[in-house]
Design an enzyme around this catalytic site. Structure first.
Site, mmCIF file in Angstrom:
data_model
loop_
_atom_site.group_PDB
_atom_site.id
_atom_site.type_symbol
_atom_site.label_atom_id
_atom_site.label_comp_id
_atom_site.label_asym_id
_atom_site.label_seq_id
_atom_site.Cartn_x
_atom_site.Cartn_y
_atom_site.Cartn_z
ATOM 1 C CB SER A 261 -45.607 -33.439 22.255
ATOM 2 O OG SER A 261 -45.126 -34.740 22.464
ATOM 3 C CG ASP A 355 -38.583 -33.558 18.393
ATOM 4 O OD1 ASP A 355 -38.372 -34.145 19.469
ATOM 5 O OD2 ASP A 355 -39.712 -33.424 17.894
ATOM 6 C CG HIS A 386 -40.394 -32.784 21.711
ATOM 7 N ND1 HIS A 386 -40.950 -33.226 20.533
ATOM 8 C CD2 HIS A 386 -41.351 -32.977 22.666
ATOM 9 C CE1 HIS A 386 -42.186 -33.663 20.759
ATOM 10 N NE2 HIS A 386 -42.446 -33.512 22.049
#
Length: 444
Positions: A261, A355, A386
């Site tokens: 991320s 994601d 994700h």
């Protein structure tokens, strides 16, 4: 943290484990997990013996995390002609999963309460205790009326025997260093997470157990660091890299970085500007600055624009952020691109195609299009969300996030995500060993 070196043995139901064995015909039912004590990213064998041929049973696993939240999974099985259920050989008939999933009871744990994510916080102090139970028949919701046939408990550790955890508070750098046992020197890795901030160490603990010296690095919302992230000061990460390389148990001259991320964005920037970064693992991030600008020795890279009015909401009120950022292919966003063409080391891109936080597949494609062909490798997983983590971490498709007014959607389909985590973790470890040198894995 340091445990005895004797070989783990199966836990068999009996009076010593707190659950009396239950007769089934002329036999006693027992469930075993082998090894009983294991690292959380390693496979175990789950076997039930002593059942009647073709007997229908429910296998249930559950644990309670450090916040008191319970996670559980269940699956229905029919015993074979020998009265056994072996999760590695027999197909689950239904429940939280169906088919042959040797680790299904661990990989498909779900929270009892909405929007909870299973994260091991105290990696060095204690394991997760996973309780396995066998019930007669089909138990959709376990209650006092259900007949318990057998039970046992498995330990799932996030550090191996002898791994040392050292809090880091030097200069501006804040985090924790996890060192394998022995004199070293060990290949070095910096481990970064994302928008929640704080210090998350479970992946660092597992990598240290595989022979890496790992700095779990906080960069906001921890100790005396800023509570919120206003900009990425790359000189902070450069200071952390230099500090790690100066450690007497670290083998240089280069190091690796792994990030997911926001941490993946930071990792890619480190690979671009810091020559000591020779191996980078990018997991579901961006190749552009987003949310915050980057500064480094007079250079400033602005973030791409975002539009809160594009935010989507699920029926349960969770936020889907996948559409809020401007299209990075728009020429107006070009100034926000990380100049990845400057990267001299190697990058492994890990993409979950489901994601819902970023269009990670697009960002990976845009980055690799500007890189030398021999500088990267791309792994892309349909159906993965994700939060691609080491195996043993159940899919978290939506959860609360510190600093967010509502729960956040991460995406992912449970079985595809589980397969992606298993495959990508082995690829990540091999990639780091290839470019940083071999690491000695701990046996547990």
């Amino acid at each position: 943290m340091v445990r005895g070196g004797s070989e783990p043995v199966p836990v068999v139901l009996g009076l010593a484990s707190g659950f009396p064995a239950v007769p089934c015909g002329s036999t006693m039912v027992e469930v075993t997990v082998t090894p009983q004590s294991s690292l959380a990213d390693r496979a175990v064998q789950v076997v039930v013996r002593g059942l009647s041929p073709s007997q229908l049973v429910t296998l249930r696993a559950w644990l309670t995390d450090e916040h008191g939240e319970r996670f559980q999974a269940r699956a229905f099985y029919r015993a074979d002609e020998a009265g056994e259920v072996d999760a590695a050989r027999h197909a689950a008939l239904g429940g939280n999963y169906a088919g042959v999933w040797p680790m299904g009871l661990f990989w498909f744990l779900q929270p009892d309460n909405l929007f909870r994510r299973l994260v091991k916080r105290d990696v060095a102090g204690s394991p997760f205790l996973v309780h396995l139970e066998v019930f007669e028949g089909l138990c959709l919701v376990t209650g006092p009326q259900d007949k318990l046939l057998a039970a046992c408990t498995a330990e799932r550790w996030y550090v191996g025997p002898g791994v040392q955890r050292v809090p880091i508070r030097e200069g501006r750098v804040r985090g924790a260093l996890l060192l394998p046992p022995g004199p070293g020197p060990f290949p070095a890795v910096i481990d970064l997470f994302g928008g929640a901030g704080g210090l998350i160490e479970f992946r660092a603990g597992l990598l240290a157990s595989r022979g890496f010296a790992v700095l779990a690095l906080a960069f906001f919302a921890y100790d005396d660091l800023p509570r919120t992230l206003t900009q990425l000061d790359l000189e902070y990460f450069e200071e952390a890299a230099n500090l790690l390389l100066q450690h007497p148990k670290v083998r240089g001259p280069g190091l690796g970085v792994i990030g997911v991320s926001k941490g993946a964005e930071v990792a890619l920037a480190m690979a671009t500007f810091l020559p000591q970064v020779v191996a980078t693992v990018w997991i579901n991030g961006t190749a552009f600055l987003h949310g915050n600008p980057l500064s480094y020795k007079g250079l400033r890279i602005p973030p791409i624009p975002y539009y809160t009015e594009r935010m989507l909401f699920t029926e349960l009120g969770a936020m889907d952020n996948s559409a809020i950022f401007a299209d990075p292919r728009d020429p107006a966003c070009s100034a926000s691109a990380i100049p990845v063409e400057k990267i001299q080391g190697k990058v492994l891109f890990v993409v979950g195609e489901d994601d819902r936080s970023f269009n990670s597949k697009l960002f990976a494609q845009l980055a690799t299009a500007r890189m030398r062909q021999d500088a990267y490798r791309l792994l892309s997983y349909p159906g993965a969300g994700h939060l691609i983590e080491p195996p043993g971490s159940p899919l978290c498709s939506v959860s609360v996030l510190r600093g967010s007014p509502r729960p956040v959607v991460w995406g992912g389909e449970s079985q595809a995500h589980a397969k992606a985590q298993e495959h990508s973790w082995q690829e990540i470890v091999q990639f780091l060993e290839l470019h940083l040198g071999p690491a000695a894995s701990i046996k547990l």
